[in-house]
Write a protein that holds these residues in place. Structure first.
Motif, PDB file in Angstrom:
ATOM      1  N   PRO A   1       0.788  -1.233   0.000  1.00  0.00           N
ATOM      2  CA  PRO A   1       0.000   0.000   0.000  1.00  0.00           C
ATOM      3  C   PRO A   1       0.818   1.279   0.000  1.00  0.00           C
ATOM      4  CG  PRO A   1      -0.950  -1.584   1.521  1.00  0.00           C
ATOM      5  CD  PRO A   1       0.339  -2.168   1.062  1.00  0.00           C
ATOM      6  N   ASP A   2       2.099   1.238   0.390  1.00  0.00           N
ATOM      7  CA  ASP A   2       2.902   2.465   0.366  1.00  0.00           C
ATOM      8  C   ASP A   2       4.291   2.291  -0.230  1.00  0.00           C
ATOM      9  OD1 ASP A   2       3.776   0.863   2.381  1.00  0.00           O
ATOM     10  OD2 ASP A   2       3.575   2.347   3.978  1.00  0.00           O
TER      11      ASP A   2
ATOM     12  N   TRP B   1       3.395   7.440  -4.789  1.00  0.00           N
ATOM     13  CA  TRP B   1       2.341   8.398  -4.499  1.00  0.00           C
ATOM     14  C   TRP B   1       1.590   8.739  -5.788  1.00  0.00           C
ATOM     15  CZ3 TRP B   1       7.565   9.269  -4.418  1.00  0.00           C
ATOM     16  CH2 TRP B   1       8.058  10.067  -5.450  1.00  0.00           C
ATOM     17  N   LEU B   2       0.459   9.412  -5.636  1.00  0.00           N
ATOM     18  CA  LEU B   2      -0.298   9.966  -6.755  1.00  0.00           C
ATOM     19  C   LEU B   2      -0.387  11.473  -6.565  1.00  0.00           C
ATOM     20  CD1 LEU B   2      -3.255   7.435  -7.119  1.00  0.00           C
ATOM     21  CD2 LEU B   2      -1.267   7.664  -8.608  1.00  0.00           C
ATOM     22  N   HIS B   3      -0.335  12.234  -7.660  1.00  0.00           N
ATOM     23  CA  HIS B   3      -0.392  13.688  -7.572  1.00  0.00           C
ATOM     24  C   HIS B   3      -1.818  14.163  -7.317  1.00  0.00           C
ATOM     25  CE1 HIS B   3       3.731  14.363  -8.445  1.00  0.00           C
ATOM     26  NE2 HIS B   3       3.689  13.822  -9.654  1.00  0.00           N
ATOM     27  N   GLY B   4      -1.918  15.303  -6.621  1.00  0.00           N
ATOM     28  CA  GLY B   4      -3.211  15.936  -6.399  1.00  0.00           C
ATOM     29  C   GLY B   4      -3.674  15.821  -4.972  1.00  0.00           C
TER      30      GLY B   4
ATOM     31  N   VAL C   1       4.542  15.400  -0.053  1.00  0.00           N
ATOM     32  CA  VAL C   1       5.018  16.255  -1.134  1.00  0.00           C
ATOM     33  C   VAL C   1       5.965  15.441  -2.000  1.00  0.00           C
ATOM     34  CG1 VAL C   1       6.313  18.332  -1.720  1.00  0.00           C
ATOM     35  CG2 VAL C   1       4.774  18.332   0.253  1.00  0.00           C
ATOM     36  N   SER C   2       5.731  15.463  -3.303  1.00  0.00           N
ATOM     37  CA  SER C   2       6.567  14.695  -4.227  1.00  0.00           C
ATOM     38  C   SER C   2       8.003  15.210  -4.182  1.00  0.00           C
ATOM     39  CB  SER C   2       6.015  14.825  -5.654  1.00  0.00           C
ATOM     40  OG  SER C   2       6.950  14.318  -6.581  1.00  0.00           O
ATOM     41  N   PRO C   3       8.987  14.317  -3.880  1.00  0.00           N
ATOM     42  CA  PRO C   3      10.382  14.768  -3.846  1.00  0.00           C
ATOM     43  C   PRO C   3      10.913  15.135  -5.233  1.00  0.00           C
ATOM     44  CG  PRO C   3      10.264  12.386  -3.617  1.00  0.00           C
ATOM     45  CD  PRO C   3       8.854  12.888  -3.570  1.00  0.00           C
TER      46      PRO C   3
ATOM     47  N   PHE D   1      -0.570  12.162  -2.598  1.00  0.00           N
ATOM     48  CA  PHE D   1      -1.306  11.408  -1.573  1.00  0.00           C
ATOM     49  C   PHE D   1      -1.226   9.909  -1.850  1.00  0.00           C
ATOM     50  CE2 PHE D   1      -4.235  11.621  -5.066  1.00  0.00           C
ATOM     51  CZ  PHE D   1      -5.041  10.492  -4.950  1.00  0.00           C
ATOM     52  N   ARG D   2      -1.566   9.143  -0.805  1.00  0.00           N
ATOM     53  CA  ARG D   2      -1.780   7.699  -0.884  1.00  0.00           C
ATOM     54  C   ARG D   2      -3.005   7.363  -0.043  1.00  0.00           C
ATOM     55  NH1 ARG D   2       4.016   7.008  -0.110  1.00  0.00           N
ATOM     56  NH2 ARG D   2       3.563   6.782   2.105  1.00  0.00           N
ATOM     57  N   CYS D   3      -3.699   6.283  -0.370  1.00  0.00           N
ATOM     58  CA  CYS D   3      -4.892   5.859   0.365  1.00  0.00           C
ATOM     59  C   CYS D   3      -4.689   4.456   0.932  1.00  0.00           C
ATOM     60  CB  CYS D   3      -6.124   5.855  -0.536  1.00  0.00           C
ATOM     61  SG  CYS D   3      -6.542   7.474  -1.232  1.00  0.00           S
ATOM     62  N   ARG D   4      -5.375   4.193   2.020  1.00  0.00           N
ATOM     63  CA  ARG D   4      -5.361   2.872   2.631  1.00  0.00           C
ATOM     64  C   ARG D   4      -6.683   2.676   3.378  1.00  0.00           C
ATOM     65  NH1 ARG D   4      -0.718  -0.265   5.860  1.00  0.00           N
ATOM     66  NH2 ARG D   4       0.543   0.743   4.281  1.00  0.00           N
ATOM     67  N   CYS D   5      -7.219   1.459   3.348  1.00  0.00           N
ATOM     68  CA  CYS D   5      -8.489   1.181   4.016  1.00  0.00           C
ATOM     69  C   CYS D   5      -8.315   1.143   5.524  1.00  0.00           C
ATOM     70  CB  CYS D   5      -9.065  -0.154   3.543  1.00  0.00           C
ATOM     71  SG  CYS D   5      -9.628  -0.125   1.824  1.00  0.00           S
ATOM     72  N   ASN D   6      -9.338   1.537   6.235  1.00  0.00           N
ATOM     73  CA  ASN D   6      -9.326   1.486   7.691  1.00  0.00           C
ATOM     74  C   ASN D   6      -9.360   0.040   8.170  1.00  0.00           C
ATOM     75  OD1 ASN D   6      -9.371   4.311   7.910  1.00  0.00           O
ATOM     76  ND2 ASN D   6     -11.598   4.378   7.786  1.00  0.00           N
ATOM     77  N   GLU D   7      -9.084  -0.142   9.492  1.00  0.00           N
ATOM     78  CA  GLU D   7      -9.139  -1.478  10.084  1.00  0.00           C
ATOM     79  C   GLU D   7     -10.524  -2.085   9.877  1.00  0.00           C
ATOM     80  OE1 GLU D   7      -7.147  -3.513  11.661  1.00  0.00           O
ATOM     81  OE2 GLU D   7      -5.306  -2.310  11.635  1.00  0.00           O
ATOM     82  N   GLY D   8     -10.567  -3.363   9.529  1.00  0.00           N
ATOM     83  CA  GLY D   8     -11.829  -4.042   9.321  1.00  0.00           C
ATOM     84  C   GLY D   8     -12.360  -3.958   7.907  1.00  0.00           C
TER      85      GLY D   8
END
Length: 695
Positions: free
Chosen positions: A70-71, A194-197, A211-213, A220-227
């Motif tokens: 995920p990252d 990462w993805l821009h925006g 911030v993109s180096p 940003f990046r996304c990840r689902c919550n627990e469960g």
């Protein structure tokens, strides 16, 4: 009227088909052979992050992809001394770059590098000698290492280019699990992506902003919550409850595979919407069927791996409930291959240890099946018992018996308790050696563990040792002396010959156990960068000290070896055995049967010594009894062994007049005279057990 319906359907199809074709043209191809990547990765121009698929293998530039997480993305960087420095630039793009956890190995640099210390046991030099550097031995002395400070999240490419290096050799990825555990992976680079925006995450997902180096843009990046499970992105599969299934009422939701995006394409075309409902239902059915097929396939593989399906298979919901949705409060520890949680399964008051495998890929499945196969085929009191598994929803989970006193490593590093007395350490060493010897000698074909280390030696209520973690273990063959395989294991414990020639044998486990013996004697970390450079590797440090007769310099002061003659003698004898186990040439090392026998002899020598002294004292008392009055008779006391004679934890008989009462014996002895050796801390009640373990 009847003729109008076919015409309407035909017109609807004419209106919808172009939209479907357009949607298809804009879709992202995520499949490479049997492998499928999550959003936003794929292999076509419509994908957020585009990778390369060649012969069912995934690449970034020329480097094979190991894992997509995920990252992070993990690549294999095979050591190569003449690789152009420009190749490094392919790892720095608008969507990914090497993280600061990497050490970049470069060659022929004209500018000085910042300090970058590598442990001696990694075998970097060996890796080069087996590649293009063998013809030019002087080139291996020209290798530099570049690392970023802890304040930066990514490697600064501009700082690297300032060093004016000609070649990019390889990389080492380091991950710190806690203050005392370090995972090092040679010839591996970790890329953060990462993805821009601005954040575009699912409703049940959380967003990580950065911030993109490369460009300095908001990313940003996304990840689902627990469960929840899924990729976490609104444009992807979103997030859905682990136990939920897709149905017609939710076809417009992000949680049903992103059909909202398709519904938007058809807009207000009513007839097209009806068709999309059907398509959505078909997709959901296919997905559900695929999950069921994968589950049945895993069960079939489990049966094939073990020869039968006698290992209990638990429902994922039950595992999730037992761990409170894998709550951090019930987390016992995290390793290179997964996270371990404490839990209670339905209908049981006993705690179990639940290991959730970190990487859900082909390699991790093979390791899980391998561990199930091996643990189901052996039985020994000092090997951890496998109680079951769960293989639903793409998860790989193993359930073990619970070890309330943690690991040997935690006690040696004072993470649990104030330290173990020598008799307990020696007993743990003897029991562990017997377990490994059982794997090597009592089973046909033998089993080579390949990852013997103090953190894989678990301790039960009364500190009885249990060897765990068989994910890297392999079956040996009786007709050959070794198995050829790529080096795997933990830095600091690896057999140097195994790392050099890829030959796995029983003597590789002997070397690793020798390192554990040194840990038991010194309580020092196996790899410690805070020590002087030539002492970073504990095995090298111990060999140097023992070889020069300076063992006393590294003995754990807690042991107080000079407190009695037996302890001092036993420590030195165990050190001699460790020295033999750490011999560079495997033929010079003893077998585990020899090691186990010698440790048991050292352990029981104290009881033999105490019996000898007691016999001598008894004969002296008998010869003097006729001339002594009642007040001068020695104190008579009965020592109840309570099964501890097999552990060597004994109360030495005291000479006459040494104690005025039995209470003094109880206060001054490590073992209660009447009670088994079980303190309140080592045997907590079930209500306080979990808190003690987690703390």
């Amino acid at each position: 009227m009847t003729t109008e319906y076919p015409i309407l359907v035909f017109l609807a199809l004419i209106g919808v088909l172009p939209l479907l074709v357009a949607a298809r043209a804009q879709s992202c191809n995520r499949s490479c052979g049997s492998k499928t990547l999550p959003h936003p990765f794929g292999f076509s121009s419509a994908c957020g992050i585009r990778l390369t698929c060649t012969n069912s293998a995934i690449f970034i530039s020329e480097f094979p992809v190991q894992f997509v997480n995920p990252d992070t993305v993990t690549l294999t960087i095979t050591a190569k001394c003449n690789r152009s420095f420009q190749t490094l630039s392919s790892l720095f793009t608008h969507n990914y770059a090497p993280t600061s956890r990497n050490a970049i190995l470069l060659q022929n640099c004209s500018e000085d590098m910042p300090p970058c210390t590598l442990p001696a046991n990694i075998g970097v030099q060996t890796q080069f000698e087996s590649n293009d550097c063998e013809a030019n031995n002087t080139s291996t002395n020209n290798i530099s290492c570049y690392m970023e400070g802890k304040k930066r999240a990514f490697i600064d490419y501009h700082n690297v280019t300032k060093r004016n290096c000609r070649h990019f050799v390889s990389s080492i990825s380091a991950e710190s699990f806690n203050d005392s555990a370090l995972s090092l992976e040679v010839q591996v680079v970790e890329l953060g992506w990462w993805l821009h925006g601005g954040c575009q995450c699912s409703e049940s997902g959380n967003c990580t902003q950065l911030v993109s180096p490369k460009t300095g843009q908001q990313s940003f990046r996304c990840r689902c919550n627990e469960g929840y499970e899924g990729d976490g992105y609104r444009a992807g599969t979103g997030c859905r409850k682990v136990s939920s299934t897709c149905n017609a009422k939710r076809y417009m939701s992000d949680k049903c595979g992103g059909t909202t995006r398709v519904a938007t394409l058809i807009g207000g075309v009513v007839t097209g919407a009806v068709i999309m409902i059907v398509v959505g239902l078909v997709c959901c059915c296919i997905r559900r069927r695929s999950k069921l097929k994968a589950r049945h396939s895993a069960k079939r593989r489990l049966t094939e791996a073990t020869g039968n399906c006698s290992i209990p298979i638990y429902d994922y919901k039950e595992i999730e409930k037992a761990t409170n949705s894998f709550s951090d409060k019930q987390r016992l520890g995290t390793g290179a291959y997964g996270t371990v949680y404490a839990g209670k399964l339905h209908g049981s008051d006993d705690w179990v240890a639940i290991k959730r495998i970190k990487h859900r890929d082909t390699e991790s499945i093979e390791q899980v099946m391998n561990e199930i196969k091996l643990l189901s085929s052996v039985s020994h009191p000092n090997l951890v018992r496998l109680l079951g598994c769960s293989i639903e929803y793409g998860e790989q989970i193993l359930v073990y018996e619970f070890m309330p006193n943690g690991t040997l490593c935690q006690h040696l590093q004072r993470e649990r308790g104030d330290g173990l007395p020598w008799q307990v350490r020696l007993t743990i060493a003897s029991e562990t050696a017997q377990a490994i010897a059982h794997l090597h000698s009592a089973i046909n074909p033998p089993i080579y563990h390949r990852d013997i280390k103090s953190s894989n030696i678990l301790l039960d209520y009364d500190f009885k040792s249990k060897v765990a973690d068989f994910g890297l273990s392999r079956l040996g063959m009786t007709e050959i002396s070794h198995i050829s395989t790529a080096p795997q294991g933990t830095p600091g414990y690896l057999d140097p010959q195994y790392h050099q020639c890829f030959h796995l044998s029983d003597k590789s486990d002997v070397y690793s156990f020798g390192v554990v013996l040194v840990e038991i004697i010194t309580a020092l970390k196996v790899v410690d960068f805070s020590r002087p450079q030539d002492e970073v590797n504990l095995a090298a440090l111990a060999i140097e000290r023992i070889g020069k007769g300076r063992l006393d310099e590294i003995i754990d002061p807690f042991l107080e070896p000079h407190s009695d003659a037996w302890t001092l003698s036993a420590v030195h004898k165990v050190a001699e055995m460790a020295f033999r186990c750490l011999a560079f040439h495997r033929d010079m090392r003893p077998s585990m049967m020899e090691v186990a026998a010698e440790l048991e002899r050292i352990r029981t020598s104290r009881w033999e010594l105490s019996e000898e002294k007691y016999s001598t004292a008894s004969s002296d008392v008998s010869s003097c009894s006729s001339s002594s009055n009642l007040s001068e008779k020695p104190l008579s006391m009965t020592v109840k062994k309570t099964g501890l004679e097999s552990r060597g934890l004994l109360v030495l008989p005291a000479p006459a007049g040494s104690f005025n009462s039995m209470e003094m014996v109880r206060n001054n002895s490590p073992v209660s005279v009447q009670d088994p050796w079980l303190s309140e801390q080592s045997s907590p009640s079930s209500s306080s057990l979990l808190n003690n373990v987690i703390q």
